[in-house]
Design an enzyme around this catalytic site. Structure first.
Site, PDB file in Angstrom:
ATOM      1  N   HIS A  59       0.853  -1.192   0.000  1.00  0.00           N
ATOM      2  CA  HIS A  59       0.000   0.000   0.000  1.00  0.00           C
ATOM      3  C   HIS A  59       0.885   1.237   0.000  1.00  0.00           C
ATOM      4  O   HIS A  59       1.631   1.476   0.941  1.00  0.00           O
ATOM      5  CB  HIS A  59      -0.867   0.054   1.265  1.00  0.00           C
ATOM      6  CG  HIS A  59      -1.915  -1.004   1.322  1.00  0.00           C
ATOM      7  ND1 HIS A  59      -3.225  -0.783   0.982  1.00  0.00           N
ATOM      8  CD2 HIS A  59      -1.842  -2.292   1.684  1.00  0.00           C
ATOM      9  CE1 HIS A  59      -3.914  -1.897   1.123  1.00  0.00           C
ATOM     10  NE2 HIS A  59      -3.100  -2.835   1.547  1.00  0.00           N
ATOM     11  N   MET A 208     -10.830  -7.189   4.680  1.00  0.00           N
ATOM     12  CA  MET A 208     -10.651  -6.345   5.868  1.00  0.00           C
ATOM     13  C   MET A 208     -10.757  -4.856   5.555  1.00  0.00           C
ATOM     14  O   MET A 208     -10.227  -4.028   6.298  1.00  0.00           O
ATOM     15  CB  MET A 208      -9.276  -6.634   6.483  1.00  0.00           C
ATOM     16  CG  MET A 208      -9.035  -8.097   6.815  1.00  0.00           C
ATOM     17  SD  MET A 208      -7.328  -8.399   7.311  1.00  0.00           S
ATOM     18  CE  MET A 208      -7.256 -10.197   7.238  1.00  0.00           C
ATOM     19  N   HIS A 244       0.433 -13.038   3.609  1.00  0.00           N
ATOM     20  CA  HIS A 244       0.174 -11.735   2.995  1.00  0.00           C
ATOM     21  C   HIS A 244       0.945 -11.626   1.675  1.00  0.00           C
ATOM     22  O   HIS A 244       0.449 -11.038   0.711  1.00  0.00           O
ATOM     23  CB  HIS A 244       0.568 -10.603   3.946  1.00  0.00           C
ATOM     24  CG  HIS A 244       0.274  -9.227   3.400  1.00  0.00           C
ATOM     25  ND1 HIS A 244      -1.008  -8.793   3.102  1.00  0.00           N
ATOM     26  CD2 HIS A 244       1.087  -8.202   3.068  1.00  0.00           C
ATOM     27  CE1 HIS A 244      -0.951  -7.560   2.611  1.00  0.00           C
ATOM     28  NE2 HIS A 244       0.310  -7.179   2.589  1.00  0.00           N
TER      29      HIS A 244
HETATM   30  N1  HPA Z   1      -9.479 -13.076   4.588  1.00  0.00           N
HETATM   31  C1  HPA Z   1      -9.561 -11.765   4.875  1.00  0.00           C
HETATM   32  N2  HPA Z   1      -9.013 -10.812   4.134  1.00  0.00           N
HETATM   33  C2  HPA Z   1      -8.353 -11.197   3.022  1.00  0.00           C
HETATM   34  C3  HPA Z   1      -8.224 -12.538   2.653  1.00  0.00           C
HETATM   35  C4  HPA Z   1      -8.824 -13.534   3.480  1.00  0.00           C
HETATM   36  O1  HPA Z   1      -8.762 -14.756   3.219  1.00  0.00           O
HETATM   37  N3  HPA Z   1      -7.516 -12.575   1.497  1.00  0.00           N
HETATM   38  C5  HPA Z   1      -7.237 -11.276   1.168  1.00  0.00           C
HETATM   39  N4  HPA Z   1      -7.738 -10.443   2.097  1.00  0.00           N
END
Ligand code: HPA
Length: 279
Positions: A59, A208, A244
């Site tokens: 980001h 999220m 991530h």
């Molecule tokens: N869960 C929540 N947020 C996310 C996910 C996930 O599996 N993948 C990318 N953002």
């Protein structure tokens, strides 16, 4: 309460070369799309009065104004998340600033986990609705200037604009799915039991972000569209352990496809929200 959005908008107005009407918010790993813009002017979040600098890998944290396929547009690269410890006010700050600047349409993008078992990593899903499971709202507290106390949420993702997106995707032969996004707090990924629950609640995707921004946008009458890039199958659906780095990498690849779609879609969005649809 001071009108932070007005102060931020005043700063952007004095810095940007034009007054944007349409904005695009780029999420995790989707920042490369900004390279499609020409004649760009950048403003880092930390330069904007009242904005903290953004801190998540993938980001960038800046506004970039420019032309996408000839059309003036403002890109928001990176966003604030509740899981960073930011208040809902900070998370919604960029959207409020853009609305105060005169932006009437915002296209959100994000990375999400696929809860619907048929969704695969790399799929692009247009949001038809959302479920707020963050137990917070940027509308808590005093009513901000230009916002409604109880905004209608029967169609948070604009049905007319969604139709334009479906048309653009069909013309480009880009597969575009549709689904319901569950906004959760994070930052831990979900447990398998939570994912089963989300499916029973009617969610197709989990992520999220986006929900507080859309809530603030709707409270100001801004038309919204949102696209999720499925970066992984949600926990327990056969994708293995989540990282991530993987989310960002899959986002980049599918982001190229989503970029093509946005390049076709943005010039078709109505220039004047009162004038109905223009092509
Ligand atoms: N869960 C929540 N947020 C996310 C996910 C996930 O599996 N993948 C990318 N953002």
């Amino acid at each position: 309460m001071p009108d932070y959005a007005a102060a931020a908008a005043a700063y952007l107005r004095s810095t940007l070369p034009f007054q944007p009407r349409v904005a695009v918010v780029l999420g995790s790993g989707l920042g490369a799309m900004v390279e499609e813009l020409s004649d760009t002017t950048s403003v880092a979040f930390k330069q904007v009065p009242g904005f903290p600098s953004a801190g998540v890998a993938g980001h960038a944290g800046k506004f970039v104004a420019g032309r996408l396929a000839g059309t003036e547009v403002l890109f928001q690269c990176g966003r604030y998340h509740l899981y960073e410890g930011h208040s809902p006010d900070v998370v919604a700050g960029p959207v409020r600033a853009m609305a105060a600047l005169g932006v009437h349409t915002i296209v959100f993008t994000n990375a999400a986990g696929g809860v619907r078992p048929t969704l695969e990593p790399g799929d692009i899903v247009m949001l038809e609705d959302h479920i707020n499971l963050q137990a917070q709202s940027p509308l808590m507290g005093p009513v901000r200037t230009g916002e409604e106390r109880f905004p209608d949420m029967s169609a948070p993702y604009d049905p007319e604009l969604r139709l334009l997106a479906v048309e653009a995707a069909a013309q480009l032969s880009i597969a575009l799915h549709s689904g319901v996004y569950a906004g959760v707090l994070g930052p831990s990924y979900e447990t398998a039991a939570e994912v089963r629950m989300l499916g029973k609640l009617g969610a197709d995707l989990v992520g999220m972000s986006t929900v507080p921004e859309v809530v603030a946008a709707r409270a100001r009458g801004v038309r919204c569209l949102a696209f999720s890039v499925v970066t992984n199958k949600a926990t327990g659906l056969g994708g293995g352990a989540l990282s991530h780095a993987e989310v960002v990498a899959v986002g980049r690849e599918a982001g190229v496809r989503l970029g093509r779609l946005l390049k076709a879609l943005v010039p078709r969005l109505p220039a004047d929200p009162q004038s109905g649809l223009t092509k």
